[in-house]
Write an enzyme that holds these catalytic residues in place. Structure first.
Site, PDB file in Angstrom:
ATOM      1  N   CYS A 126     -18.291 -14.214 -49.724  1.00 24.30           N
ATOM      2  CA  CYS A 126     -17.723 -15.167 -48.763  1.00 24.30           C
ATOM      3  C   CYS A 126     -18.460 -16.499 -48.796  1.00 24.30           C
ATOM      4  CB  CYS A 126     -17.734 -14.578 -47.358  1.00 24.30           C
ATOM      5  SG  CYS A 126     -19.204 -13.639 -46.951  1.00 24.30           S
ATOM      6  N   GLU A 151     -14.495 -13.224 -39.553  1.00 20.78           N
ATOM      7  CA  GLU A 151     -15.027 -14.106 -40.594  1.00 20.78           C
ATOM      8  C   GLU A 151     -13.992 -14.122 -41.703  1.00 20.78           C
ATOM      9  OE1 GLU A 151     -16.795 -14.296 -44.379  1.00 20.78           O
ATOM     10  OE2 GLU A 151     -18.243 -12.987 -43.378  1.00 20.78           O
TER      11      GLU A 151
END
Length: 507
Positions: A285, A248
């Site tokens: 994020c 990720e």
């Protein structure tokens, strides 16, 4: 270097405890131990595996306030945030324990033999999913608990039946060591081989490279920068036996402000956005780094409110001095290509100040640098002339973790145009909320098309995350006594579903 010191985030100085730097010999030993433990651990029945995950949760809780204090010192994050993150870490482990008990992750399928079928008989076919093998997990800087040593990747891999070797993040070695010790106690308490969990520490990228390159490692879980994720992916693909890297990486998480919503509640949206932007110094994020809206009075009211809130925001301690330096450089790069609307208190040293900028759709489309992630509390507002320009900007975006649509009933026609585009670009679409905050559940996707992740088919959060560390095996015409017990005709699987000749059944 034989040892390195833990750094206090508020000062950026190495005044915490010292830790031995692991090297290639320690990597090789940890990976060999994980491989030696694999067959024993993967054969563990569902109930003891679930109990093991729950025991890890209890051992982490038993660390008490000492864990929170260490994490506060090393990350600069406030107590409330870290206590919530500890709760999320515990919740993830318990969620996966429940998933393990249920057993549907095994994907059991049976196609009974049809010897009389014409023109050719059908063989007896039976399928289950099995664990991949030892998994390397890289701790994340921005979540010292929930995405690190005992975070989602570790919990998912252990739930799947895979031993785990963690490369602890060098920004919080004390926190990682405490959690690693808690997991090791759970391993011992449950009578499992010590190699089920390994923990490596050190500031060098060589340590991570050695871990990914070790032939015993079967998969990698990573949360971090695009450069870091791609470097690991290249290493994994260059091995004699390539392995998957579930990384990720990068996302600016666009927020679409549709006209009716802007007209009705522009100032409230501005304040809400600023709160999401500056939460945790923007070090999420899912931080909303891009605002897309159509020109109009509502957009001006939104910008006035958002700029006011950003201008009043205090500078916040960031996770590391390196992250703070990179953030300030990133904001300077944005400011060279867009107009600054507001700047919060100036950050220096290990602190970063919020920033809000604006540009036109044409300028945004012409300058790819404006669409790159700046990790921290900065965002760019893109003014679009009309719906066509809004859609053009969306189509030009890279893959993202999230997209948020602020809309009212009168916006539904435009929303219907936007949603198919977003489905091709993101892993999670939100309506009338803010992306900072990821629910750990069964229907969550924390992933998305590249560069948000390296594999858009997967998620790193929620029960679906276990699937990354499993693979299917089919058994053809195998004698009943040689089949895995759960695939035999006389199996009693305690309610675990099996697809028998295409029909879902529960024993």
């Amino acid at each position: 270097m034989t040892e390195f010191r833990s750094i206090t985030a508020h000062t950026g100085e190495p005044d915490g405890p010292a830790f031995r730097v692991d090297g290639v010999p320690q990597v090789a030993a940890a990976c060999a131990a994980a491989d030696a433990a694999f067959d024993t651990y993967r054969a563990l029945a569902r109930e003891p595996r679930a109990v093991f995950l729950e025991t890890i949760a209890l051992e982490i809780l038993a660390l008490g306030d000492d864990l929170i204090i260490a994490a506060m010192r090393e990350s600069g994050l406030p107590r409330a945030r870290l206590e919530g993150e500890r709760g999320r870490t515990i919740g993830q482990l318990r969620l996966f324990a429940a998933v393990v008990r249920k057993g549907d992750w095994a994907g059991l399928r049976i196609d009974p033999a049809q010897p009389d079928r014409q023109p050719l008989p059908r063989p007896d076919l039976r399928l289950r999913f099995i664990p991949l093998g030892p998994v390397a997990v890289f701790g994340a800087s921005n979540f010292p608990l929930a995405f690190s040593t005992a975070g989602g990747d570790t919990a998912a891999a252990l739930a799947a039946g895979c031993p785990v070797v963690v490369k602890g993040h060098p920004a919080h070695p004390e926190t990682g060591a405490m959690v690693a010790a808690a997991i090791a106690r759970a391993v011992a308490a449950c009578g499992l081989p010590a190699g089920v969990f390994g923990h490596l520490v050190g500031p060098s990228n060589d340590l991570g490279a050695a871990l990914v390159s070790d032939p015993h490692i079967a998969a990698v879980g990573f949360t971090g920068s695009r450069a870091g994720g791609l470097a690991l992916a290249r290493l994994a693909q260059a091995r004699p036996v390539p392995i998957p890297v579930y990384a990720e990486m990068s996302s600016i998480n666009p927020v679409l402000l549709l006209p009716a919503a802007l007209q009705a509640r522009g100032p409230a949206l501005g304040a809400g956005f600023a709160g999401s932007l500056t939460m945790g110094a923007g070090q999420f994020c899912t931080n909303p780094g891009l605002i897309l809206a159509i020109e109009g009075a509502g957009l001006d009211e939104f910008i006035t409110a958002a700029a006011h809130a950003v201008a009043k925001a205090d500078a916040q301690v960031m996770l590391t001095r390196g992250i703070a330096d990179a953030y300030r450089a990133g904001v300077s790069g944005l400011a060279a290509n867009a107009r600054t609307l507001a700047q919060g208190a100036t950050g220096e040293g290990v602190s970063g100040g919020a920033a809000l900028l604006e540009t036109t759709a044409a300028a945004f489309l012409a300058n790819p640098d404006l669409a790159h992630e700046v990790f921290g509390a900065s965002a760019v507002v893109v003014r679009c002339a009309d719906a066509d320009e809004l859609l053009a900007v969306l189509r030009g975006l890279e893959g993202q973790l999230t997209a948020t649509v602020q809309m009212d009933d009168a916006d539904e026609a435009l929303a219907a145009q936007v949603l198919p585009v977003l489905e091709r670009k993101v892993g999670r679409i939100l309506a009338n909320g803010w992306p900072t905050g990821v629910e750990v559940g069964h229907a969550m996707v924390h992933g998305g098309p590249f560069p948000a992740t390296s594999d858009a088919r997967t998620t790193s959060v929620g029960s679906l995350a276990i699937d990354r560390f499993l693979r299917p095996v089919s058994y053809q015409n195998l004698a009943q006594r040689l089949l895995p017990p759960e695939l035999r005709d006389d199996s009693r699987n305690d309610g675990v579903p099996r697809l028998i000749d295409g029909v879902l059944t529960l024993d």
